[in-house]
Design an enzyme around this catalytic site. Structure first.
Site, PDB file in Angstrom:
ATOM      1  N   ASN A 106     -68.597  33.140  13.151  1.00 37.20           N
ATOM      2  CA  ASN A 106     -68.068  34.269  13.948  1.00 37.20           C
ATOM      3  C   ASN A 106     -67.969  35.566  12.651  1.00 37.20           C
ATOM      4  O   ASN A 106     -67.111  35.656  12.150  1.00 37.20           O
ATOM      5  CB  ASN A 106     -66.713  34.089  14.526  1.00 37.20           C
ATOM      6  CG  ASN A 106     -66.030  34.971  15.173  1.00 37.20           C
ATOM      7  OD1 ASN A 106     -66.114  36.233  15.066  1.00 37.20           O
ATOM      8  ND2 ASN A 106     -65.565  34.561  16.383  1.00 37.20           N
ATOM      9  N   ASP A 153     -67.814  29.246  17.672  1.00 43.21           N
ATOM     10  CA  ASP A 153     -66.177  29.499  17.704  1.00 43.21           C
ATOM     11  C   ASP A 153     -65.646  28.942  18.714  1.00 43.21           C
ATOM     12  O   ASP A 153     -65.906  29.401  20.018  1.00 43.21           O
ATOM     13  CB  ASP A 153     -66.099  30.805  17.544  1.00 43.21           C
ATOM     14  CG  ASP A 153     -64.579  31.209  17.535  1.00 43.21           C
ATOM     15  OD1 ASP A 153     -63.537  30.353  17.749  1.00 43.21           O
ATOM     16  OD2 ASP A 153     -64.085  32.551  17.497  1.00 43.21           O
ATOM     17  N   ASP A 178     -62.754  37.391   9.890  1.00 40.67           N
ATOM     18  CA  ASP A 178     -61.552  36.494   9.673  1.00 40.67           C
ATOM     19  C   ASP A 178     -61.855  35.075   9.705  1.00 40.67           C
ATOM     20  O   ASP A 178     -61.171  34.079   9.638  1.00 40.67           O
ATOM     21  CB  ASP A 178     -60.247  36.621  10.873  1.00 40.67           C
ATOM     22  CG  ASP A 178     -60.965  37.005  12.325  1.00 40.67           C
ATOM     23  OD1 ASP A 178     -62.290  37.087  12.539  1.00 40.67           O
ATOM     24  OD2 ASP A 178     -60.050  37.360  13.161  1.00 40.67           O
ATOM     25  N   HIS A 179     -63.370  34.780   9.922  1.00 43.67           N
ATOM     26  CA  HIS A 179     -63.689  33.348   9.871  1.00 43.67           C
ATOM     27  C   HIS A 179     -64.809  33.275   8.896  1.00 43.67           C
ATOM     28  O   HIS A 179     -65.221  34.049   8.346  1.00 43.67           O
ATOM     29  CB  HIS A 179     -64.518  33.241  11.287  1.00 43.67           C
ATOM     30  CG  HIS A 179     -63.827  33.111  12.509  1.00 43.67           C
ATOM     31  ND1 HIS A 179     -63.732  32.033  13.305  1.00 43.67           N
ATOM     32  CD2 HIS A 179     -63.534  34.114  13.353  1.00 43.67           C
ATOM     33  CE1 HIS A 179     -63.035  32.374  14.345  1.00 43.67           C
ATOM     34  NE2 HIS A 179     -62.909  33.525  14.463  1.00 43.67           N
ATOM     35  N   ASN A 227     -62.307  28.098  19.398  1.00 43.75           N
ATOM     36  CA  ASN A 227     -61.067  28.648  19.627  1.00 43.75           C
ATOM     37  C   ASN A 227     -59.998  27.366  19.949  1.00 43.75           C
ATOM     38  O   ASN A 227     -59.137  27.536  20.901  1.00 43.75           O
ATOM     39  CB  ASN A 227     -60.949  29.782  20.691  1.00 43.75           C
ATOM     40  CG  ASN A 227     -61.085  31.234  20.011  1.00 43.75           C
ATOM     41  OD1 ASN A 227     -60.864  31.095  18.904  1.00 43.75           O
ATOM     42  ND2 ASN A 227     -61.878  32.015  20.675  1.00 43.75           N
ATOM     43  N   GLU A 240     -69.072  36.858  18.324  1.00 42.69           N
ATOM     44  CA  GLU A 240     -68.311  38.155  18.395  1.00 42.69           C
ATOM     45  C   GLU A 240     -69.439  39.271  17.503  1.00 42.69           C
ATOM     46  O   GLU A 240     -68.869  39.969  16.707  1.00 42.69           O
ATOM     47  CB  GLU A 240     -67.128  37.836  17.787  1.00 42.69           C
ATOM     48  CG  GLU A 240     -66.104  37.508  18.671  1.00 42.69           C
ATOM     49  CD  GLU A 240     -64.644  38.010  18.293  1.00 42.69           C
ATOM     50  OE1 GLU A 240     -64.235  39.056  18.717  1.00 42.69           O
ATOM     51  OE2 GLU A 240     -63.850  37.322  17.362  1.00 42.69           O
ATOM     52  N   TYR A 242     -69.371  30.950  22.004  1.00 42.73           N
ATOM     53  CA  TYR A 242     -68.239  31.502  21.706  1.00 42.73           C
ATOM     54  C   TYR A 242     -66.991  31.461  22.744  1.00 42.73           C
ATOM     55  O   TYR A 242     -67.132  31.978  24.016  1.00 42.73           O
ATOM     56  CB  TYR A 242     -68.317  33.244  21.385  1.00 42.73           C
ATOM     57  CG  TYR A 242     -67.017  34.014  21.357  1.00 42.73           C
ATOM     58  CD1 TYR A 242     -66.204  33.391  20.298  1.00 42.73           C
ATOM     59  CD2 TYR A 242     -66.759  35.294  21.875  1.00 42.73           C
ATOM     60  CE1 TYR A 242     -64.998  34.301  20.027  1.00 42.73           C
ATOM     61  CE2 TYR A 242     -65.658  36.026  21.563  1.00 42.73           C
ATOM     62  CZ  TYR A 242     -64.704  35.409  20.945  1.00 42.73           C
ATOM     63  OH  TYR A 242     -63.555  36.118  20.653  1.00 42.73           O
TER      64      TYR A 242
END
Length: 260
Positions: free
Chosen positions: A7, A152, A252-253, A154, A34, A111
């Site tokens: 991501n 990702d 952030d990933h 989540n 993303e 995603y």
DNA sequence: ATGGCGCGTTGCACGCGA
């Protein structure tokens, strides 16, 4: 053969880091999430100069998925509808799914919706989306034997995938309904590539930008590769590369790589 | 308990992420 998922949190902002990482890691396939860009503005040229073919499904500002592959992909499709012919069209409004085939392996790049907060409207959307994903993969399995579902998600499936100070049943990404939805998908016949090689906790793929989470290693393992049985047997390693997370202005990933 | 940081936006504060 190496397949990575990352991501990137905006491909335009992260372009230099992603291109640098591709050059160093030499993966065959990079699944990105993303990308946050419409298709017409995807920065293809730097990927193509490195010898990668590009496939993407983007939208303005949010979401968006892309695959960079050294070999051309076959049977590329975007969204659920090409496989789930009777699905309501609005499940594909947010660009979260792209699928293609290489060396007999069907790669599904996802995603998964974030879900905002447990009980919220976005949370219900996430659970509904996961139910559609289950039907999508059930349908794919009718014709495809080797499938790598990555991206990702989540969702952290187990408490050991979450740093100590965030364990909460009602936390988004860890609630029981989310975990059950993912378990139901895995029961179709998928196994976690990372857990073939590493059983202990403390390995994460995402760290909040805030509160110095990366420096304190307060992370979550929410980026996954799920493999059908024969492909799972072929997996030789699955690793998280934290190096890009240490750079200035990182995603952030961190990227996760499975090797066959 | 809250917010913290970073992204994109017909931007100049806000929605969203996780």
């Amino acid at each position: 053969m190496k397949i990575a998922t990352w991501n990137v949190n905006s491909i335009r902002t992260r372009l230099e880091q992603v291109i640098d990482w591709l050059g160093q890691s030499n993966v065959d396939v990079l699944c990105m999430q993303e990308i946050k860009v419409v298709d017409a503005q995807f920065p293809c040229a730097p990927f193509e100069e490195l010898g990668y073919h590009l496939y993407f499904s983007g939208q303005k500002a949010y979401n968006g998925v892309a695959i960079a592959s050294r070999q051309p992909l076959l049977d590329v499709s975007c969204g659920f509808a090409p496989t789930l012919l009777n699905i309501q069209a609005d499940w594909d409004e947010q660009k979260r799914v792209i699928t293609g085939k290489i060396d007999g392996i069907t790669i599904v790049n996802l995603y998964v919706p974030n879900g905002s907060a447990v009980g919220s409207e976005k949370y219900e959307y996430k659970l509904g989306w996961l139910a559609v994903l289950q039907e999508y993969l059930r349908s794919l399995l009718l014709s495809q034997a080797a499938i790598c579902v990555c991206g990702d998600f989540n969702i952290a499936l187990e408490d050991k995938d979450i740093h100590h100070s965030a364990k909460s049943e009602n936390h988004i990404m860890a609630s029981e309904p989310e975990r059950q939805a993912l378990r139901d998908i895995l029961l179709l016949g998928f196994a976690d590539a990372f857990r073939k090689f590493t059983s202990e906790g403390g390995h994460y793929s995402w760290w909040d930008y805030r509160a110095a989470s990366f420096r304190r290693n307060l992370g979550w393992r929410i980026d996954h590769h799920y493999l059908t049985p024969a492909l799972y047997e072929r997996a030789k390693s699955c690793t998280i590369d934290v190096a890009p997370r240490k750079l200035p202005q990182p995603s952030d990933h961190a990227p996760v790589i499975v090797e066959f």
